[in-house]
Design a protein around this motif. Structure first.
Motif, PDB file in Angstrom:
ATOM      1  N   ASP A 247      87.741  31.959  49.193  1.00  0.00           N
ATOM      2  CA  ASP A 247      88.012  31.231  47.947  1.00  0.00           C
ATOM      3  C   ASP A 247      88.260  29.763  48.269  1.00  0.00           C
ATOM      4  OD1 ASP A 247      88.525  30.477  45.402  1.00  0.00           O
ATOM      5  OD2 ASP A 247      90.324  31.700  45.123  1.00  0.00           O
ATOM      6  N   VAL A 248      87.216  29.093  48.672  1.00  0.00           N
ATOM      7  CA  VAL A 248      87.302  27.678  49.035  1.00  0.00           C
ATOM      8  C   VAL A 248      86.374  26.877  48.132  1.00  0.00           C
ATOM      9  CG1 VAL A 248      87.969  28.082  51.419  1.00  0.00           C
ATOM     10  CG2 VAL A 248      85.547  27.998  50.818  1.00  0.00           C
ATOM     11  N   GLN A 249      86.748  25.634  47.886  1.00  0.00           N
ATOM     12  CA  GLN A 249      85.961  24.774  47.031  1.00  0.00           C
ATOM     13  C   GLN A 249      85.298  23.681  47.847  1.00  0.00           C
ATOM     14  OE1 GLN A 249      88.331  23.331  43.785  1.00  0.00           O
ATOM     15  NE2 GLN A 249      88.983  25.362  43.145  1.00  0.00           N
ATOM     16  N   GLY A 250      84.253  23.102  47.260  1.00  0.00           N
ATOM     17  CA  GLY A 250      83.573  21.992  47.914  1.00  0.00           C
ATOM     18  C   GLY A 250      82.320  22.435  48.630  1.00  0.00           C
ATOM     19  N   GLY A 251      81.862  21.615  49.546  1.00  0.00           N
ATOM     20  CA  GLY A 251      80.627  21.899  50.255  1.00  0.00           C
ATOM     21  C   GLY A 251      79.641  20.764  50.093  1.00  0.00           C
ATOM     22  N   SER A 252      78.548  20.836  50.823  1.00  0.00           N
ATOM     23  CA  SER A 252      77.531  19.793  50.780  1.00  0.00           C
ATOM     24  C   SER A 252      76.722  19.872  49.489  1.00  0.00           C
ATOM     25  CB  SER A 252      76.598  19.931  51.981  1.00  0.00           C
ATOM     26  OG  SER A 252      75.502  19.073  51.853  1.00  0.00           O
ATOM     27  N   TYR A 253      76.416  18.709  48.932  1.00  0.00           N
ATOM     28  CA  TYR A 253      75.606  18.648  47.716  1.00  0.00           C
ATOM     29  C   TYR A 253      74.130  18.423  48.041  1.00  0.00           C
ATOM     30  CZ  TYR A 253      79.947  18.575  45.116  1.00  0.00           C
ATOM     31  OH  TYR A 253      81.166  18.910  44.581  1.00  0.00           O
ATOM     32  N   LEU A 254      73.778  18.432  49.330  1.00  0.00           N
ATOM     33  CA  LEU A 254      72.392  18.221  49.728  1.00  0.00           C
ATOM     34  C   LEU A 254      71.483  19.304  49.164  1.00  0.00           C
ATOM     35  CD1 LEU A 254      70.214  16.802  51.368  1.00  0.00           C
ATOM     36  CD2 LEU A 254      70.936  18.134  53.371  1.00  0.00           C
ATOM     37  N   MET A 255      71.928  20.567  49.252  1.00  0.00           N
ATOM     38  CA  MET A 255      71.105  21.661  48.741  1.00  0.00           C
ATOM     39  C   MET A 255      70.872  21.532  47.242  1.00  0.00           C
ATOM     40  SD  MET A 255      69.353  24.379  49.374  1.00  0.00           S
ATOM     41  CE  MET A 255      69.861  24.985  50.975  1.00  0.00           C
ATOM     42  N   LEU A 256      71.900  21.145  46.510  1.00  0.00           N
ATOM     43  CA  LEU A 256      71.757  20.980  45.060  1.00  0.00           C
ATOM     44  C   LEU A 256      70.760  19.882  44.737  1.00  0.00           C
ATOM     45  CD1 LEU A 256      72.711  21.849  42.251  1.00  0.00           C
ATOM     46  CD2 LEU A 256      74.522  20.133  42.422  1.00  0.00           C
ATOM     47  N   MET A 257      70.810  18.794  45.465  1.00  0.00           N
ATOM     48  CA  MET A 257      69.865  17.691  45.264  1.00  0.00           C
ATOM     49  C   MET A 257      68.438  18.163  45.539  1.00  0.00           C
ATOM     50  SD  MET A 257      72.073  14.657  47.089  1.00  0.00           S
ATOM     51  CE  MET A 257      70.664  13.551  47.136  1.00  0.00           C
ATOM     52  N   LEU A 258      68.261  18.932  46.609  1.00  0.00           N
ATOM     53  CA  LEU A 258      66.926  19.408  46.962  1.00  0.00           C
ATOM     54  C   LEU A 258      66.385  20.381  45.919  1.00  0.00           C
ATOM     55  CD1 LEU A 258      67.472  19.956  50.790  1.00  0.00           C
ATOM     56  CD2 LEU A 258      66.036  18.211  49.734  1.00  0.00           C
ATOM     57  N   LEU A 259      67.237  21.265  45.432  1.00  0.00           N
ATOM     58  CA  LEU A 259      66.811  22.214  44.408  1.00  0.00           C
ATOM     59  C   LEU A 259      66.389  21.495  43.138  1.00  0.00           C
ATOM     60  CD1 LEU A 259      69.506  25.012  44.894  1.00  0.00           C
ATOM     61  CD2 LEU A 259      67.061  25.199  45.378  1.00  0.00           C
ATOM     62  N   ASN A 260      67.143  20.475  42.747  1.00  0.00           N
ATOM     63  CA  ASN A 260      66.776  19.682  41.563  1.00  0.00           C
ATOM     64  C   ASN A 260      65.443  18.968  41.775  1.00  0.00           C
ATOM     65  OD1 ASN A 260      68.697  19.437  39.140  1.00  0.00           O
ATOM     66  ND2 ASN A 260      70.118  19.470  40.869  1.00  0.00           N
ATOM     67  N   LEU A 261      65.261  18.423  42.960  1.00  0.00           N
ATOM     68  CA  LEU A 261      64.025  17.707  43.268  1.00  0.00           C
ATOM     69  C   LEU A 261      62.819  18.636  43.204  1.00  0.00           C
ATOM     70  CD1 LEU A 261      62.651  15.097  44.231  1.00  0.00           C
ATOM     71  CD2 LEU A 261      63.122  15.806  46.583  1.00  0.00           C
ATOM     72  N   VAL A 262      62.941  19.819  43.799  1.00  0.00           N
ATOM     73  CA  VAL A 262      61.842  20.777  43.788  1.00  0.00           C
ATOM     74  C   VAL A 262      61.566  21.249  42.364  1.00  0.00           C
ATOM     75  CG1 VAL A 262      61.104  23.070  44.542  1.00  0.00           C
ATOM     76  CG2 VAL A 262      62.236  21.536  46.148  1.00  0.00           C
ATOM     77  N   PHE A 263      62.614  21.466  41.587  1.00  0.00           N
ATOM     78  CA  PHE A 263      62.450  21.906  40.195  1.00  0.00           C
ATOM     79  C   PHE A 263      61.694  20.861  39.378  1.00  0.00           C
ATOM     80  CE2 PHE A 263      64.500  21.529  35.891  1.00  0.00           C
ATOM     81  CZ  PHE A 263      63.727  22.495  35.287  1.00  0.00           C
ATOM     82  N   ILE A 264      62.089  19.599  39.495  1.00  0.00           N
ATOM     83  CA  ILE A 264      61.423  18.527  38.752  1.00  0.00           C
ATOM     84  C   ILE A 264      59.953  18.431  39.158  1.00  0.00           C
ATOM     85  CG2 ILE A 264      61.341  16.026  38.388  1.00  0.00           C
ATOM     86  CD1 ILE A 264      64.388  16.019  38.743  1.00  0.00           C
ATOM     87  N   ALA A 265      59.698  18.499  40.469  1.00  0.00           N
ATOM     88  CA  ALA A 265      58.323  18.425  40.961  1.00  0.00           C
ATOM     89  C   ALA A 265      57.492  19.591  40.419  1.00  0.00           C
ATOM     90  CB  ALA A 265      58.313  18.430  42.485  1.00  0.00           C
ATOM     91  N   GLY A 266      58.090  20.772  40.363  1.00  0.00           N
ATOM     92  CA  GLY A 266      57.389  21.932  39.831  1.00  0.00           C
ATOM     93  C   GLY A 266      57.088  21.798  38.353  1.00  0.00           C
TER      94      GLY A 266
END
Length: 366
Positions: A247-266
């Motif tokens: 039950d920890v919060q936080g983490g890298s936002y790199l994956m979220l940025m990449l998922l958004n980028l791939v979604f927009i490109a698609g």
């Protein structure tokens, strides 16, 4: 980390040596038989690479091997009749698999080989059926975290691999067979139920709702904790995670940025090719959207992030597809950049992970 990079470079070299023209065509002119040869080779290599590792490599490997050791220690005639004991509270499918392996007196290394086969064979089959470029699909599997999970989170990754086989039932609109596939996957990990929505999202044209999706992401960020706690109330089995070590919060936002980028490109490709009826492309784009929201929920409770690969696995099909469509005239350049970029991404996301450093089982023999 060097062992992983060398392993990936070997795969890249094999692709170039076996299929010297493939690097120019993104795999479009490679026959099904040629793809199959390459993927069989890579699959065997992945199984051996993971099967021969030390027994403490991976997030939950020690727990699973301790369970195997516990049931192996029982009288042989009692193994198959043994009941679940804490902390080995596994789903029935994985529980039976563990007991059967204990009954066969499999060693830890043999067990790791079997798990690797159950995970990687369906993944490579999935790539064979749907990917335009098997090499970039394999690299995407490493780069976006699926490989890291497969090294230690056995139950869930076996469940994921079973679900991948059911992708054809989404395309063919065979709901009963898809539900049976999900049911089988749930016998290894109950979280496989999260894959149910993908069947009904098959015909959704999300490229028309980009603004709404971005707005929903913001709302999800704000209410993520409440949504996770609500889900736990629905599935009380996981209530132990609240206030626990996961039950920890936080983490890298790199994956979220990449998922958004791939979604927009698609979405751009979907809009541009309106007349193209590509069921797997649309399924992969929709899966990426769900992965987006699961990734956001994971920032409020780390354990939720383990569900993301159920949907991010479809990047194995989407990433090579997008590279091919966006860079038709610069295939050699983008193939090189794509390969290097995915290897670097794998390095960045796993350099401090539980699978690093890698070591072979025979390196720790006494």
């Amino acid at each position: 980390m060097s062992a992983y990079i060398v392993f990936l470079l070997i795969i890249v070299i094999e692709w170039i040596l076996f299929f010297p023209n493939a690097k120019l065509t993104f795999g479009k002119n490679i026959s099904y038989k040629q793809k199959k040869i390459f993927l069989v080779i890579v699959c065997v290599e992945m199984i051996c690479f993971v099967g021969l590792r030390t027994t403490n490599l991976g997030a939950d490997t020690t727990t699973y091997l301790n369970a195997l050791e516990y049931y192996s220690s029982l009288p042989h005639e009692e193994i198959l009749k043994a009941k679940l004991v804490w902390p080995y509270d596994f789903e029935v499918g994985y529980f039976l698999l563990t007991k059967f392996c204990a009954w066969l007196s499999l060693s830890k290394t043999s067990f790791l080989f079997l798990i690797a086969i159950l995970i990687y064979v369906p993944v490579c089959w999935f790539i064979l059926q749907y990917s335009e470029n098997p090499l970039l699909s394999i690299l995407t599997y490493f780069a976006f975290g699926c490989f890291e999970y497969s090294v230690g989170i056995f139950r869930q990754m076996i469940a994921l691999s079973i679900v991948l086989i059911g992708t054809k039932y989404i395309r063919d609109r065979k709901i009963v067979k898809y539900l049976l596939t999900i049911g089988l996957a749930m016998t290894f990990h109950t979280t496989a139920i999260v894959m149910l929505p993908l069947y009904w999202m098959y015909q959704a044209r999300l490229e028309k709702r980009i603004k709404w999706i971005f707005a929903a992401e913001v709302i999800c960020f704000i209410s993520a904790r409440a949504l996770v706690l609500l889900a736990i109330r629905v599935f009380p089995k996981y209530s132990g995670f609240v206030s626990g070590r996961y039950d920890v919060q936080g983490g890298s936002y790199l994956m979220l940025m990449l998922l958004n980028l791939v979604f927009i490109a698609g979405c751009i490709i979907e809009k541009r090719d309106k007349n193209q009826d590509n069921a797997i492309l649309r399924t992969s784009i929709n899966a990426t959207v769900i992965a987006l929201f699961l990734q956001i929920l994971g920032y409020s409770m780390g354990i939720v992030g383990r569900i993301v690969p159920y949907y991010s696995i479809y990047l194995l099909i989407l990433v090579p597809f997008l590279m091919n469509r966006y860079f038709k005239k610069n295939i050699v350049f983008v193939h090189f950049i794509g390969t290097i970029g995915l290897i670097i991404l794998f390095y960045l996301l796993t350099k401090n992970s539980c699978i690093n450093p890698y070591s072979y089982i025979f390196m720790n023999r006494y």
